[in-house]
Design a protein around this motif. Structure first.
Motif, short mmCIF file in Angstrom:
data_model
loop_
_atom_site.label_atom_id
_atom_site.label_comp_id
_atom_site.label_asym_id
_atom_site.label_seq_id
_atom_site.Cartn_x
_atom_site.Cartn_y
_atom_site.Cartn_z
N PRO A 284 -56.75 3.45 -37.34
CA PRO A 284 -55.44 3.64 -37.98
C PRO A 284 -54.85 5.03 -37.75
CG PRO A 284 -56.96 2.53 -39.47
CD PRO A 284 -57.77 2.97 -38.29
N PHE A 285 -55.68 6.06 -37.79
CA PHE A 285 -55.19 7.42 -37.55
C PHE A 285 -54.78 7.61 -36.09
CE2 PHE A 285 -57.51 7.93 -41.47
CZ PHE A 285 -56.76 8.86 -42.17
N TYR A 286 -55.60 7.09 -35.18
CA TYR A 286 -55.29 7.24 -33.76
C TYR A 286 -53.98 6.55 -33.42
CZ TYR A 286 -55.78 6.74 -28.70
OH TYR A 286 -55.56 6.76 -27.34
N LEU A 287 -53.80 5.34 -33.92
CA LEU A 287 -52.62 4.55 -33.56
C LEU A 287 -51.36 5.05 -34.26
CD1 LEU A 287 -54.24 1.00 -33.73
CD2 LEU A 287 -53.60 2.24 -31.66
N GLN A 288 -51.49 5.39 -35.54
CA GLN A 288 -50.29 5.73 -36.30
C GLN A 288 -49.87 7.18 -36.13
OE1 GLN A 288 -50.34 4.07 -40.22
NE2 GLN A 288 -48.61 5.25 -40.96
N ARG A 289 -50.83 8.09 -36.23
CA ARG A 289 -50.47 9.50 -36.16
C ARG A 289 -50.72 10.10 -34.78
NH1 ARG A 289 -53.38 12.00 -41.24
NH2 ARG A 289 -52.87 13.92 -40.11
N GLY A 290 -51.51 9.43 -33.95
CA GLY A 290 -51.72 9.91 -32.60
C GLY A 290 -50.72 9.31 -31.62
N LEU A 291 -50.57 7.96 -31.67
CA LEU A 291 -49.67 7.27 -30.74
C LEU A 291 -48.30 6.97 -31.34
CD1 LEU A 291 -52.07 4.71 -28.99
CD2 LEU A 291 -51.59 7.10 -28.40
N GLY A 292 -48.15 7.15 -32.66
CA GLY A 292 -46.84 6.96 -33.29
C GLY A 292 -46.48 5.52 -33.56
N LEU A 293 -47.44 4.61 -33.68
CA LEU A 293 -47.15 3.21 -33.97
C LEU A 293 -46.77 3.04 -35.44
CD1 LEU A 293 -48.63 2.91 -31.22
CD2 LEU A 293 -49.61 0.79 -32.09
N THR A 294 -46.05 1.97 -35.75
CA THR A 294 -45.70 1.65 -37.13
C THR A 294 -46.90 0.99 -37.81
OG1 THR A 294 -44.90 -0.58 -36.63
CG2 THR A 294 -43.33 1.24 -36.41
N PRO A 295 -46.94 0.96 -39.15
CA PRO A 295 -48.03 0.29 -39.85
C PRO A 295 -48.18 -1.18 -39.45
CG PRO A 295 -46.85 1.69 -41.38
CD PRO A 295 -46.06 1.70 -40.09
N LEU A 420 -57.54 21.55 -33.84
CA LEU A 420 -56.24 21.89 -34.43
C LEU A 420 -56.20 23.32 -34.96
CD1 LEU A 420 -55.65 18.56 -36.41
CD2 LEU A 420 -54.43 19.29 -34.36
N GLY A 421 -57.37 23.96 -35.02
CA GLY A 421 -57.43 25.33 -35.50
C GLY A 421 -57.20 25.46 -36.99
N VAL A 422 -57.67 24.45 -37.76
CA VAL A 422 -57.51 24.49 -39.22
C VAL A 422 -58.87 24.32 -39.87
CG1 VAL A 422 -55.17 23.58 -39.16
CG2 VAL A 422 -57.08 22.00 -39.31
N ALA A 423 -58.94 24.62 -41.18
CA ALA A 423 -60.22 24.49 -41.90
C ALA A 423 -60.58 23.03 -42.11
CB ALA A 423 -60.13 25.22 -43.24
N ALA A 424 -59.58 22.18 -42.37
CA ALA A 424 -59.81 20.74 -42.58
C ALA A 424 -58.56 19.99 -42.14
CB ALA A 424 -60.11 20.45 -44.05
N VAL A 425 -58.76 18.74 -41.74
CA VAL A 425 -57.65 17.93 -41.26
C VAL A 425 -56.86 17.42 -42.45
CG1 VAL A 425 -56.99 15.90 -39.95
CG2 VAL A 425 -58.95 17.27 -39.22
N GLY A 426 -55.60 17.72 -42.51
CA GLY A 426 -54.73 17.22 -43.56
C GLY A 426 -53.69 16.28 -42.99
N ASP A 427 -52.40 16.67 -43.10
CA ASP A 427 -51.34 15.82 -42.58
C ASP A 427 -50.79 16.34 -41.25
OD1 ASP A 427 -50.08 18.06 -43.46
OD2 ASP A 427 -48.68 17.03 -44.81
N GLN A 428 -51.59 17.16 -40.52
CA GLN A 428 -51.14 17.66 -39.23
C GLN A 428 -51.01 16.51 -38.23
OE1 GLN A 428 -53.92 18.70 -40.74
NE2 GLN A 428 -53.78 20.89 -41.14
N PRO A 429 -50.06 16.59 -37.31
CA PRO A 429 -50.01 15.60 -36.22
C PRO A 429 -51.31 15.66 -35.42
CG PRO A 429 -48.00 16.92 -36.31
CD PRO A 429 -48.97 17.57 -37.24
N LEU A 430 -51.79 14.51 -35.02
CA LEU A 430 -53.09 14.44 -34.36
C LEU A 430 -52.97 14.26 -32.85
CD1 LEU A 430 -54.97 12.19 -36.94
CD2 LEU A 430 -54.89 14.68 -36.80
N ASP A 431 -51.76 14.45 -32.30
CA ASP A 431 -51.60 14.22 -30.88
C ASP A 431 -52.29 15.28 -30.03
OD1 ASP A 431 -49.89 16.19 -31.65
OD2 ASP A 431 -48.11 15.36 -30.66
N THR A 432 -52.77 16.36 -30.66
CA THR A 432 -53.51 17.37 -29.91
C THR A 432 -55.01 17.27 -30.16
OG1 THR A 432 -53.25 18.96 -31.72
CG2 THR A 432 -51.57 18.97 -29.99
N ALA A 433 -55.45 16.22 -30.87
CA ALA A 433 -56.87 16.07 -31.22
C ALA A 433 -57.47 14.83 -30.58
CB ALA A 433 -57.02 16.04 -32.74
#
Length: 472
Positions: A284-295, A420-433
């Motif tokens: 779900p994270f890969y498709l929605q926040r990585g590839l930008g698909l709808t739910p 992503l260079g952060v302490a924990a993954v929150g709501d950052q875009p994941l297209d760089t991960a």
């Protein structure tokens, strides 16, 4: 039992199974949305899924025993009512931790209905109709797994994620009314005692192991907050196994694991579903926040694997009957590993079609493996152990998913946060991960290859009643 009552019993059990599996598969679709709405971190969101699986995993065997002692009908009705109440409260949650607590309540109800639903169906139907009745129950499992991602995607994209839970309430209340009227009574069986120390150590051990794995991604591997619960949980699980040898009414008879085929099939199921958990949690994270698909699009992709399992499960079982479970299960789990390995090759410009092709390979593999492995496990069990073997089979799947989700969530969270260079993954875009996804799926493929080793270790198989008894 009158004809109408046995079919009503079947319908009640099928409804409870459908709701439980639909919720289990639909909730993953909501995680990216919950991350934004509740401003929740990834490690916190995992507990929305893990809390439900954890409770079921820890209580499946103890609840089965408790139902035998207290009465199956009474226990099932109480479980169904608890599940409905948990669903209502889950839909009303105001933050992520309230939702987690409500999911625990749902898990309590689901553990009760899953533990004894099949036994109620067996009680209701004559021997010459039980196979067909159980086939309908298994079809409800597939239907829930297929419908969950689709329904979750549609609801999240239209009227909101809360309706994933609210819709259980009217359906559950109707089912509860029919259950009170039609479910068969059953007299208590076996010694009227429950293995409280064993059940407590099992539940606490599983909970602490999963909590420790979850904390690693936040505190680090050697941090006391992660290491202490992890080691304590392992000790408690070891204590559970030791206690089962001495308990006057053990939760599980360890003697049945002396049969190599049964032990190997159990381990293969655990490892295969641990590998699958990487897709359930991360897609779900890969498709929605990585590839930008709808739910809705995410739900359609996620439905691929359970749809194939539902369509190919019965033919796979027939194939296992003809060729033997060992070759069919082994080929199936090998294909599952290939599918996960292919996921690890997805490039940064991958599209939904690239993902679907890979999930098709994984789905075909799981369909071949699951039917054949279940046939192998149940066929290897002595008749007096088949009730426990059935619960053990469910336990292996649930434990694999629970441990797998905690493990892959930890691995992915640590890798993604570093990228992503952060302490924990929150709501950052994941297209760089994307590298974090690829590395996690590669690790899951390696674990699934261990399931292949376990599958091959079962031997030629084909144990019948006499040989299974002799093995004890």
């Amino acid at each position: 039992m009158p004809r109408s009552r046995k079919w009503t019993t079947l319908a009640v059990v099928m409804t409870s199974v459908f709701m439980a599996t639909l919720d289990s598969s639909a909730v993953n679709i909501t995680l990216p949305t919950l991350a934004v709405e509740f401003d929740a971190t990834f490690d916190a969101l995992q507990w929305v899924v893990l809390a439900y699986l954890l409770v079921i995993t820890g209580l499946l065997l103890p609840f089965g025993r408790a139902a035998d002692v207290l009465g199956r009908r009474r226990f099932f009705v109480a479980g169904l009512a608890t599940f409905v109440a948990g669903s209502l409260l889950s839909g009303m949650a105001v933050d992520v931790w309230m939702l987690v607590a409500c999911r625990v309540l749902q898990g309590l109800g689901s553990a009760a209905t899953q533990a004894i639903g099949a036994a109620l169906v067996i009680d209701a139907f004559p021997q010459n109709e039980r196979g067909r009745a159980m086939g309908w129950v298994l079809s409800a499992v597939s239907a829930g797994l297929i419908t969950g991602p689709l329904a979750g995607g549609v609801l999240v994209g239209t009227i909101g994620w809360r309706w994933i839970f609210f819709l259980n309430v009217p359906v559950g209340l109707v089912s509860l009314a029919f259950g009170l009227r039609s479910l068969p009574y059953s007299a208590p069986v076996g010694p009227r005692r429950i293995d409280v120390p064993g059940a407590a150590s099992l539940v606490a051990g599983v909970m602490l192991v999963l909590f420790g794995l979850n904390r690693i991604q936040v505190a680090g591997l050697i941090a006391p907050l992660a290491l202490a619960p992890l080691l304590t949980g392992i000790v408690l699980l070891g204590g559970f196994l030791a206690w089962q040898r001495r308990s006057p009414a053990p939760t599980v008879d360890l003697d049945m694991f002396r049969v190599r085929e049964l032990s190997a099939a159990t381990m293969a199921a655990f490892l295969a579903f641990a590998g699958l958990a990487s897709l359930v949690l991360l897609l779900p994270f890969y498709l929605q926040r990585g590839l930008g698909l709808t739910p809705v699009q995410v739900g359609m992709v996620l439905a691929t694997i359970p749809a194939l399992m539902g369509l190919l499960g019965p033919p796979s079982g027939v194939l296992a009957d003809r060729l033997g479970p060992r070759p069919v299960a082994s080929v199936g789990v090998a294909l599952t590993a290939v599918g996960l390995a292919l996921m690890a090759t997805l490039g940064d410009t991958a599209g939904p079609g690239d993902v679907v092709v890979r999930t098709l390979v994984t789905g075909v593999g799981l369909a071949l493996f699951n039917s054949a492995n279940a046939s192998s496990l149940m066929g290897a069990a002595a008749p007096r152990h088949r009730g426990q073997a059935s619960a053990t089979m469910s336990l292996a799947r649930n434990t694999g998913q629970s441990v797998g989700q905690a493990l892959w969530g930890t691995l992915w969270g640590v890798l993604a946060a570093g990228l992503l260079g952060v302490a924990a993954v929150g709501d950052q875009p994941l297209d760089t991960a994307f590298d974090a996804f690829r590395a996690t799926w590669a690790a899951a493929a390696a674990v699934t290859l261990l399931a292949l080793v376990a599958s091959l270790a079962r031997g030629p198989g084909g144990a019948d009643d006499s040989t299974a008894d002799a093995g004890d």
